[in-house]
Structure formats: C-alpha cells, structure tokens
Motif scaffolding. Structure first.
Motif, PDB file in Angstrom:
ATOM      1  N   LEU A 124      69.033  33.124 -15.586  1.00  0.00           N
ATOM      2  CA  LEU A 124      69.673  33.890 -14.390  1.00  0.00           C
ATOM      3  C   LEU A 124      71.253  33.777 -14.379  1.00  0.00           C
ATOM      4  O   LEU A 124      71.825  34.828 -14.185  1.00  0.00           O
ATOM      5  CB  LEU A 124      68.858  33.549 -13.106  1.00  0.00           C
ATOM      6  N   SER A 125      71.661  32.643 -14.464  1.00  0.00           N
ATOM      7  CA  SER A 125      73.121  32.298 -14.348  1.00  0.00           C
ATOM      8  C   SER A 125      74.118  33.327 -15.331  1.00  0.00           C
ATOM      9  O   SER A 125      75.110  33.838 -14.980  1.00  0.00           O
ATOM     10  CB  SER A 125      73.639  31.026 -14.436  1.00  0.00           C
ATOM     11  N   LEU A 143      73.994  29.205  -9.892  1.00  0.00           N
ATOM     12  CA  LEU A 143      72.843  29.111 -10.520  1.00  0.00           C
ATOM     13  C   LEU A 143      73.114  28.223 -11.742  1.00  0.00           C
ATOM     14  O   LEU A 143      72.273  27.056 -12.081  1.00  0.00           O
ATOM     15  CB  LEU A 143      72.290  30.670 -11.027  1.00  0.00           C
TER      16      LEU A 143
END
Length: 123
Positions: A12-13, A56
């Motif tokens: 996600l990051s 994240l």
C-alpha cells in the motif's frame, strides 16, 4: 501475522510512493490536463501524497523489523521493499502510460532481484 501485515502495508505504501514519484508525469505531463502547473505546486502535491506513503511505510517497517519484534532483518525488509516497489511500478506504468514497454533485459533484471530476495532470506 506480522509478516503478512508488514508486506501488505509495504504494498500500500508503495502505491502512494509510485503516485508521488511518477503520477505527475501522467497528470501534469505533456499529455495531462494541467501542463502549465508550476513545478513547485507539483512538488507540494507529491509531498502531500508521500505523507500517506510514510503513514504506511513506517508502521510496515516497525511491524516487520526484528528490532521491534517482527520477523525480518533490516536487510530482508529493504530487499522486500525494493521488489514490491518494482511490482507496483510495473503495474502502475502498464495502467497509466501507453508507451510503457518491458524488454527482455528488464525481465532479466527483475528475475535477478527476485533471486536477491531468495539469497537474502536463505542466509
């Protein structure tokens, strides 16, 4: 569970990171709708996107690092992050840029990076 959470957060990051680093080429480049936008505005937008990447990335590293009770060494975390970055980059580029092409040299390089993950985790 920490390993899976860490890897998921890294994915996600990296989506946010890839948009921060390369999204402006699509949306503010020669084929975008905002070609006359000042560079400093583009930089601020990229920083704003990168903020969410860090929100994240930092927890991913804290969950995953053996320094904080996670399953991965620092080297393992770094190599995982690099391979995840490439996977996200390829998907992003294929979806966002019509002229993105992968050559056999690119594929060989990616295979070597995956081999690096194998050797880093083996030792």
């Amino acid at each position: 569970m920490k390993a899976l959470s860490s890897v998921g957060l890294l994915f996600l990051s990296n989506v946010f990171m890839t948009f921060a680093w390369y999204g402006h080429l699509k949306f503010f480049g020669k084929s975008g709708n905002h070609t006359n936008t000042s560079l400093w505005i583009i930089i601020l937008i990229s920083w704003g996107i990168a903020f969410f990447e860090y929100c994240l990335q930092v927890p991913a590293n804290r969950l995953g690092s053996s320094e904080t009770g996670g399953p991965f060494s620092l080297v393992q975390l770094k190599v995982l992050q690099e391979v995840i970055t490439l996977v996200v980059f390829v998907i992003f580029s294929r979806l966002m840029f019509d002229n993105f092409q992968l050559s056999s040299n690119h594929l060989i390089g990616f295979i070597l990076l995956i081999a690096a993950v194998y050797f880093i985790f083996k030792g």
